[in-house]
Design an enzyme around this catalytic site. Sequence first.
Site, short mmCIF file in Angstrom:
data_model
loop_
_atom_site.label_atom_id
_atom_site.label_comp_id
_atom_site.label_asym_id
_atom_site.label_seq_id
_atom_site.Cartn_x
_atom_site.Cartn_y
_atom_site.Cartn_z
N HIS A 1 0.91 -1.06 0.04
CA HIS A 1 -0.42 0.06 0.29
C HIS A 1 0.81 0.77 -0.33
O HIS A 1 0.76 2.05 -0.50
CB HIS A 1 -1.23 -0.25 1.17
N GLU A 2 1.82 0.89 1.15
CA GLU A 2 2.90 2.86 0.61
C GLU A 2 3.38 2.52 -0.22
O GLU A 2 4.09 4.13 -1.01
CB GLU A 2 3.99 2.49 1.96
N HIS B 1 1.79 4.25 -3.12
CA HIS B 1 1.34 5.88 -2.86
C HIS B 1 2.84 6.71 -3.78
O HIS B 1 3.65 7.82 -3.87
CB HIS B 1 1.87 6.10 -1.39
N GLU C 1 -5.79 6.90 -1.08
CA GLU C 1 -5.83 6.36 -0.27
C GLU C 1 -5.89 4.44 -1.13
O GLU C 1 -5.37 3.36 -0.79
CB GLU C 1 -6.34 5.52 0.90
ZN LIG Z 1 -1.97 5.36 3.05
#
Ligand SMILES: [Zn+2]
Length: 423
Positions: free
Chosen positions: A278-279, A282, A358
């Site tokens: 997930h990171e 980003h 997100e």
């Molecule tokens: Zn995030």
Amino acid sequence: MARKMGVFSILAFVLYGLFFYWYLFHFSSSSLPFEYQGTSADPVTFMNGRELVLTEEYSKIRNLMFFLSSPWEWLFYILILLTGLNNCFKRWAEDATKRKFLRLPIYLFWLSFVGYLAVLPLSYISYSLSKTYNISTQTFPSWMKDELIDFWINYGMLLIIVPVLYFLLKKSPKRWWVFAWLLSVPFTLFMMFVQPVIIDPLYNDFYPLKDKELEAKILDFAAKAHIPAEHVYEVNMAEKTNAMNAYVTGIGSNSRIVLWDTTLNKLTDDQILFIMAHEMGHYVEKHLYIGIAGYLLLSLLGLYLVHTLMQQVLAKWGREAKIPSASDYRSLPLILLLLSMLMFISSPFSNVVSRYQEARADTYAINMTKDPRAGIGSFQQLTKAGLSQVNPPFLVKMFRYGHPTMLERISMLEEYELKHRED
Ligand SMILES: [Zn+2]
């Protein structure tokens, strides 16, 4: 007149507080829509009875505190203007020294110190609440140390920004906001650059991952996303909190992914890899840079609005607020008040953008790991560790949620799971 305005402001604050008390404690319901009951997003399936009750209590109080904190700050600025305390700060600065260049720093000290005292009770309630509910594990001295660091960083920033601001206000009363914005661009970029290496280490220790086996797995993952290995860090948070977190920070050569050690301690390797993915989403999609660009654009609009609103306020209430002109540094509380109000009002918009990013990072993570169970497990653990609501009330989501709700995040993963089971 000033007295009347002061009483009116206090009344408005009380009414606002009562409204949110009613909204959060009596009106809104965080129970799940029928079709989600019993799914992995339903807290009943992963929390015990006690945790469910605590979550309800804790998040309601937390939400109320959130909605009170900004207006509390506004009330403070309004009252120091109306009571003349702001004038006292200036007088104290003038009495303290004959050297003119030292007066503004002394005024700033008084303003930030009294402002700090005004918000301290709220910060303390928030800290002790989080301790009562066993989220925070931080000792009082350690909490106080963080508070003092906050205070001095904030004061240091004012010391750099405010003299420049008033220089511009004097030199160009009509266009100061354009010049202030132009200067804020390199300043913001510089601060973003040094944040992970100068500011963050003042609060916590950062180091490469301790668990070497896990590190190897993560770096293998990072290589797939073309993220250089030296950009993954662990931070010691266990002595401060039971909550979990991971984030992307810094720009350029200082950009990095940071994992709280609590996350590493409490999740399985597969769950940690999902969070990492997930990171990485980003990182790969450069969300931080989009965020900075958005922030800079908004701050141009914000500075323009501060300029026009300040002129209107001074024309109407300049006498009551005891501010002779915009370029007199006694207008600072008014500028801070307007900035804080604009920030609060604009937060639903920036949250929409953030929630979109997100959601994209979640999609990136599921496409990379192809492991919805790990994702669902990690989200359930996150919810449990932070006693957070899966389905918060509408206004809470709008103003407070930079992430999609856990109901949305977990359902997305469950849908993915269902779809790929059929294939
Ligand atoms: Zn995030």
